[in-house]
Scaffold this motif. Structure first.
Motif, PDB file in Angstrom:
ATOM      1  N   MET A   1       0.818  -1.180   0.000  1.00 20.13           N
ATOM      2  CA  MET A   1       0.000   0.000   0.000  1.00 20.13           C
ATOM      3  C   MET A   1       0.872   1.259   0.000  1.00 20.13           C
ATOM      4  O   MET A   1       0.539   2.235  -0.666  1.00 20.13           O
ATOM      5  N   ALA A   2       1.946   1.220   0.763  1.00 13.45           N
ATOM      6  CA  ALA A   2       2.855   2.366   0.844  1.00 13.45           C
ATOM      7  C   ALA A   2       3.505   2.628  -0.503  1.00 13.45           C
ATOM      8  O   ALA A   2       3.738   3.780  -0.873  1.00 13.45           O
ATOM      9  N   SER A   3       3.810   1.563  -1.246  1.00 11.57           N
ATOM     10  CA  SER A   3       4.446   1.740  -2.554  1.00 11.57           C
ATOM     11  C   SER A   3       3.493   2.403  -3.544  1.00 11.57           C
ATOM     12  O   SER A   3       3.923   3.162  -4.420  1.00 11.57           O
ATOM     13  N   LEU A   4       2.174   2.137  -3.396  1.00  5.69           N
ATOM     14  CA  LEU A   4       1.180   2.782  -4.263  1.00  5.69           C
ATOM     15  C   LEU A   4       1.156   4.281  -4.012  1.00  5.69           C
ATOM     16  O   LEU A   4       1.174   5.082  -4.955  1.00  5.69           O
ATOM     17  N   PHE A   5       1.155   4.665  -2.749  1.00  3.81           N
ATOM     18  CA  PHE A   5       1.160   6.094  -2.425  1.00  3.81           C
ATOM     19  C   PHE A   5       2.470   6.754  -2.864  1.00  3.81           C
ATOM     20  O   PHE A   5       2.462   7.898  -3.328  1.00  3.81           O
ATOM     21  N   ASP A   6       3.556   6.042  -2.737  1.00  5.14           N
ATOM     22  CA  ASP A   6       4.842   6.589  -3.177  1.00  5.14           C
ATOM     23  C   ASP A   6       4.867   6.795  -4.683  1.00  5.14           C
ATOM     24  O   ASP A   6       5.382   7.810  -5.176  1.00  5.14           O
ATOM     25  N   SER A   7       4.280   5.857  -5.414  1.00  7.29           N
ATOM     26  CA  SER A   7       4.265   6.008  -6.875  1.00  7.29           C
ATOM     27  C   SER A   7       3.347   7.152  -7.300  1.00  7.29           C
ATOM     28  O   SER A   7       3.651   7.880  -8.248  1.00  7.29           O
ATOM     29  N   ILE A   8       2.230   7.326  -6.597  1.00 11.13           N
ATOM     30  CA  ILE A   8       1.329   8.454  -6.912  1.00 11.13           C
ATOM     31  C   ILE A   8       2.029   9.767  -6.585  1.00 11.13           C
ATOM     32  O   ILE A   8       1.974  10.726  -7.363  1.00 11.13           O
ATOM     33  N   LYS A   9       2.736   9.809  -5.432  1.00 14.16           N
ATOM     34  CA  LYS A   9       3.457  11.012  -5.035  1.00 14.16           C
ATOM     35  C   LYS A   9       4.556  11.330  -6.047  1.00 14.16           C
ATOM     36  O   LYS A   9       4.730  12.493  -6.441  1.00 14.16           O
ATOM     37  N   ASP A  10       5.268  10.323  -6.504  1.00 11.24           N
ATOM     38  CA  ASP A  10       6.313  10.540  -7.503  1.00 11.24           C
ATOM     39  C   ASP A  10       5.723  11.042  -8.822  1.00 11.24           C
ATOM     40  O   ASP A  10       6.317  11.893  -9.494  1.00 11.24           O
ATOM     41  N   GLY A  11       4.518  10.528  -9.178  1.00 17.16           N
ATOM     42  CA  GLY A  11       3.846  10.995 -10.403  1.00 17.16           C
ATOM     43  C   GLY A  11       3.462  12.461 -10.301  1.00 17.16           C
ATOM     44  O   GLY A  11       3.636  13.233 -11.255  1.00 17.16           O
ATOM     45  N   PHE A  12       2.967  12.886  -9.147  1.00 15.40           N
ATOM     46  CA  PHE A  12       2.631  14.302  -8.958  1.00 15.40           C
ATOM     47  C   PHE A  12       3.880  15.173  -9.024  1.00 15.40           C
ATOM     48  O   PHE A  12       3.864  16.254  -9.612  1.00 15.40           O
ATOM     49  N   ALA A  16       4.473  18.135 -11.640  1.00 15.62           N
ATOM     50  CA  ALA A  16       4.754  19.478 -11.123  1.00 15.62           C
ATOM     51  C   ALA A  16       6.087  19.991 -11.645  1.00 15.62           C
ATOM     52  O   ALA A  16       6.213  21.176 -11.998  1.00 15.62           O
ATOM     53  N   ASP A  17       7.089  19.123 -11.705  1.00 15.64           N
ATOM     54  CA  ASP A  17       8.388  19.533 -12.241  1.00 15.64           C
ATOM     55  C   ASP A  17       8.279  19.895 -13.717  1.00 15.64           C
ATOM     56  O   ASP A  17       8.887  20.865 -14.184  1.00 15.64           O
ATOM     57  N   GLY A  18       7.490  19.136 -14.478  1.00 14.60           N
ATOM     58  CA  GLY A  18       7.309  19.426 -15.902  1.00 14.60           C
ATOM     59  C   GLY A  18       6.602  20.756 -16.118  1.00 14.60           C
ATOM     60  O   GLY A  18       6.990  21.551 -16.977  1.00 14.60           O
ATOM     61  N   VAL A  19       5.566  21.003 -15.318  1.00 13.86           N
ATOM     62  CA  VAL A  19       4.842  22.278 -15.439  1.00 13.86           C
ATOM     63  C   VAL A  19       5.747  23.424 -15.039  1.00 13.86           C
ATOM     64  O   VAL A  19       5.780  24.477 -15.690  1.00 13.86           O
ATOM     65  N   SER A  20       6.500  23.241 -13.969  1.00 25.20           N
ATOM     66  CA  SER A  20       7.408  24.289 -13.514  1.00 25.20           C
ATOM     67  C   SER A  20       8.457  24.600 -14.574  1.00 25.20           C
ATOM     68  O   SER A  20       8.772  25.763 -14.842  1.00 25.20           O
ATOM     69  N   ALA A  21       8.998  23.566 -15.208  1.00 24.57           N
ATOM     70  CA  ALA A  21       9.996  23.772 -16.261  1.00 24.57           C
ATOM     71  C   ALA A  21       9.376  24.487 -17.458  1.00 24.57           C
ATOM     72  O   ALA A  21       9.991  25.381 -18.059  1.00 24.57           O
ATOM     73  N   PHE A  22       8.140  24.119 -17.799  1.00 31.86           N
ATOM     74  CA  PHE A  22       7.459  24.760 -18.935  1.00 31.86           C
ATOM     75  C   PHE A  22       7.206  26.240 -18.652  1.00 31.86           C
ATOM     76  O   PHE A  22       7.464  27.098 -19.505  1.00 31.86           O
ATOM     77  N   VAL A  23       6.744  26.565 -17.464  1.00 29.30           N
ATOM     78  CA  VAL A  23       6.463  27.961 -17.107  1.00 29.30           C
ATOM     79  C   VAL A  23       7.765  28.757 -17.061  1.00 29.30           C
ATOM     80  O   VAL A  23       7.837  29.897 -17.540  1.00 29.30           O
ATOM     81  N   THR A  24       8.811  28.160 -16.499  1.00 31.47           N
ATOM     82  CA  THR A  24      10.111  28.850 -16.440  1.00 31.47           C
ATOM     83  C   THR A  24      10.639  29.108 -17.848  1.00 31.47           C
ATOM     84  O   THR A  24      11.162  30.193 -18.139  1.00 31.47           O
ATOM     85  N   ASP A  25      10.480  28.145 -18.747  1.00 33.57           N
ATOM     86  CA  ASP A  25      10.926  28.324 -20.134  1.00 33.57           C
ATOM     87  C   ASP A  25      10.143  29.443 -20.814  1.00 33.57           C
ATOM     88  O   ASP A  25      10.726  30.262 -21.531  1.00 33.57           O
ATOM     89  N   LEU A  26       8.823  29.444 -20.590  1.00 30.56           N
ATOM     90  CA  LEU A  26       8.013  30.525 -21.177  1.00 30.56           C
ATOM     91  C   LEU A  26       8.449  31.884 -20.630  1.00 30.56           C
ATOM     92  O   LEU A  26       8.563  32.863 -21.372  1.00 30.56           O
ATOM     93  N   TRP A  27       8.674  31.968 -19.337  1.00 34.19           N
ATOM     94  CA  TRP A  27       9.027  33.247 -18.715  1.00 34.19           C
ATOM     95  C   TRP A  27      10.391  33.752 -19.208  1.00 34.19           C
ATOM     96  O   TRP A  27      10.549  34.944 -19.445  1.00 34.19           O
ATOM     97  N   GLN A  28      11.318  32.840 -19.388  1.00 37.94           N
ATOM     98  CA  GLN A  28      12.660  33.265 -19.780  1.00 37.94           C
ATOM     99  C   GLN A  28      12.791  33.496 -21.282  1.00 37.94           C
ATOM    100  O   GLN A  28      13.478  34.415 -21.709  1.00 37.94           O
TER     101      GLN A  28
END
Length: 132
Positions: A1-12, A16-28
């Motif tokens: 059960m813990a591994s399921l939550f860890d995989s969901i957390k890693d997916g988020f 989030a990292d992809g969105v952050s990189a996209f926004v940073t690229d747009l801003w710069q």
């Protein structure tokens, strides 16, 4: 059960990292596009707020007719009293007396019969004209 939550957390975190990189690229690199996207998001939010406040909550809400049941005894109002001198019925004689005949009955003359005949003829003609 813990591994399921860890995989969901890693997916988020990955999203989030992809969105952050996209926004940073747009801003710069593409500031006009970034500003246009922010303005569009702000416009949508303002329109949604305006729509929420423009809906009049005082308008009546019509519901389907619901069946209501009377739980208490229905009290009807009292019937108004009839005075003693007021006659609700009367005895009618079987025959008119000669005085009543003289007073109330009149023999129709020719002009009355002719006018009645003309009125009936007119009604019959209108009825026949309306028939298909």
């Amino acid at each position: 059960m813990a591994s399921l939550f860890d995989s969901i957390k890693d997916g988020f975190y990955t999203v989030a990292d992809g969105v952050s990189a996209f926004v940073t690229d747009l801003w710069q690199n593409k500031k006009p596009v970034f500003i246009a996207i922010c303005a569009l998001i702000l416009l949508v939010v303002i329109l949604l707020i305006f729509l929420c406040f423009s809906i009049d909550s005082t308008q009546p809400v019509y519901k389907a007719a619901e069946k209501t049941e009377v739980s208490d005894f229905v009290y009807f109002p009292d019937i108004p009293e009839i005075p003693d001198e007021y006659g609700t019925d009367r005895q009618t004689p079987d025959h008119w007396s000669d005085a009543d005949v003289e007073k109330w009955f009149s023999e129709p003359d020719d002009s009355m019969l002719k006018s009645l005949s003309n009125a009936n003829t007119l009604r019959i003609q209108k009825l026949l004209e309306a028939a298909p």
